[in-house]
Scaffold this motif. Sequence first.
Motif, mmCIF file in Angstrom:
data_model
loop_
_atom_site.group_PDB
_atom_site.id
_atom_site.type_symbol
_atom_site.label_atom_id
_atom_site.label_comp_id
_atom_site.label_asym_id
_atom_site.label_seq_id
_atom_site.Cartn_x
_atom_site.Cartn_y
_atom_site.Cartn_z
ATOM 1 N N LEU A 42 -1.760 -7.177 -5.543
ATOM 2 C CA LEU A 42 -1.112 -7.883 -4.433
ATOM 3 C C LEU A 42 -1.905 -7.682 -3.136
ATOM 4 O O LEU A 42 -2.130 -8.626 -2.369
ATOM 5 N N GLN A 43 -2.335 -6.452 -2.940
ATOM 6 C CA GLN A 43 -3.127 -6.116 -1.747
ATOM 7 C C GLN A 43 -4.420 -6.941 -1.703
ATOM 8 O O GLN A 43 -4.772 -7.488 -0.658
ATOM 9 N N CYS A 44 -5.094 -7.030 -2.842
ATOM 10 C CA CYS A 44 -6.360 -7.788 -2.909
ATOM 11 C C CYS A 44 -6.124 -9.264 -2.606
ATOM 12 O O CYS A 44 -6.903 -9.884 -1.870
ATOM 13 N N VAL A 45 -5.028 -9.807 -3.146
ATOM 14 C CA VAL A 45 -4.715 -11.228 -2.901
ATOM 15 C C VAL A 45 -4.451 -11.453 -1.412
ATOM 16 O O VAL A 45 -4.950 -12.408 -0.810
ATOM 17 N N LEU A 46 -3.669 -10.552 -0.808
ATOM 18 C CA LEU A 46 -3.329 -10.713 0.612
ATOM 19 C C LEU A 46 -4.555 -10.534 1.508
ATOM 20 O O LEU A 46 -4.741 -11.268 2.480
ATOM 21 N N LEU A 47 -5.393 -9.564 1.158
ATOM 22 C CA LEU A 47 -6.617 -9.343 1.958
ATOM 23 C C LEU A 47 -7.571 -10.521 1.805
ATOM 24 O O LEU A 47 -8.181 -10.967 2.780
ATOM 25 N N ASP A 48 -7.667 -11.015 0.592
ATOM 26 C CA ASP A 48 -8.538 -12.153 0.329
ATOM 27 C C ASP A 48 -8.071 -13.368 1.142
ATOM 28 O O ASP A 48 -8.868 -14.114 1.704
ATOM 29 N N ASN B 65 0.818 -1.216 0.000
ATOM 30 C CA ASN B 65 0.000 0.000 0.000
ATOM 31 C C ASN B 65 0.852 1.266 0.000
ATOM 32 O O ASN B 65 0.469 2.280 -0.581
ATOM 33 N N GLU B 66 2.007 1.190 0.639
ATOM 34 C CA GLU B 66 2.896 2.355 0.635
ATOM 35 C C GLU B 66 3.346 2.667 -0.783
ATOM 36 O O GLU B 66 3.394 3.826 -1.203
ATOM 37 N N VAL B 67 3.664 1.615 -1.543
ATOM 38 C CA VAL B 67 4.088 1.812 -2.935
ATOM 39 C C VAL B 67 2.910 2.354 -3.751
ATOM 40 O O VAL B 67 3.072 3.256 -4.580
ATOM 41 N N ARG B 68 1.734 1.803 -3.496
ATOM 42 C CA ARG B 68 0.535 2.268 -4.218
ATOM 43 C C ARG B 68 0.282 3.765 -3.968
ATOM 44 O O ARG B 68 0.104 4.541 -4.898
#
Lengths: 102, 156
Positions: free
Chosen positions: B145-151, B105-108
């Motif tokens: 990547l965020q969506c995969v990790l949250l999922d 998220n920091e990169v985003r």
Amino acid sequence: MPETETPLLLPEIHEETSTKSKDAQAPAFLVIVWNDPVNTMVFVTHVFQKVFGWNKKKAEIHMLEVHQNGKSVVARESQERAEAYVHQLQAYSLHVTMEPDK
Amino acid sequence: MKRLHHTEDTVTFQINDGERELLHFVLNSYPMSTDVWPATEENPDKGPTGPDPALLKSALAETKQAHRRKVAEFLGSQPPLKPKQKQVELRVKHQDMEWLLQVANEVRVGAWYAMGCPEEEASELAARPDVDYDNLLRMEFALLLQCVLLDEQGAS
């Protein structure tokens, strides 16, 4: 039976001045999360759950408040605790500030 | 990016060579945020950041340094992509999910900031003649990547 003598050492008596703890007297700070166009709603909800230990429903209520009203007060704490929350929320790249509770 | 299996402490994904390249590109961009949010209608002066902004800034810088080291360890611990190999495993320990989410998220957010804080959707940004493709790629792959990790954590 001997008479009761006055003891040489009397217990010290301290006048109670206040029952409030140091924390209760310290000024409180508000931790505020601001809306932004980049963090997703699912992400913000997740962060609130992780940082504050809230259940999903409570986290979603605050997330929606941020989304709809532009901000949400997520904590009212002592300076030290408020700073700790700000640090944790900043680590997730949320837009967060703190200010004294007037 | 496809989830293959998980054990008690690790989740294994299958990623292709292109996703692997993007993963390295995104994670090696960390850290990139300026830690300054643009003024908004609701918060025009960006708000006070507390009685001791320097303390918060240095605490955040320390966290980011520690995450940067973890990124290098994380990428270095992944199975290498052999010549002509098109698929490779990506192994993520459960204990690494949270800091990896913070890094992504920091990169985003940093890429978004570097692009001038646009309000358009990615598809609209991609159509702009002056689009910064590197940062758009960072934003979009970090989001994936965020969506995969949250999922994986059952958040969505």
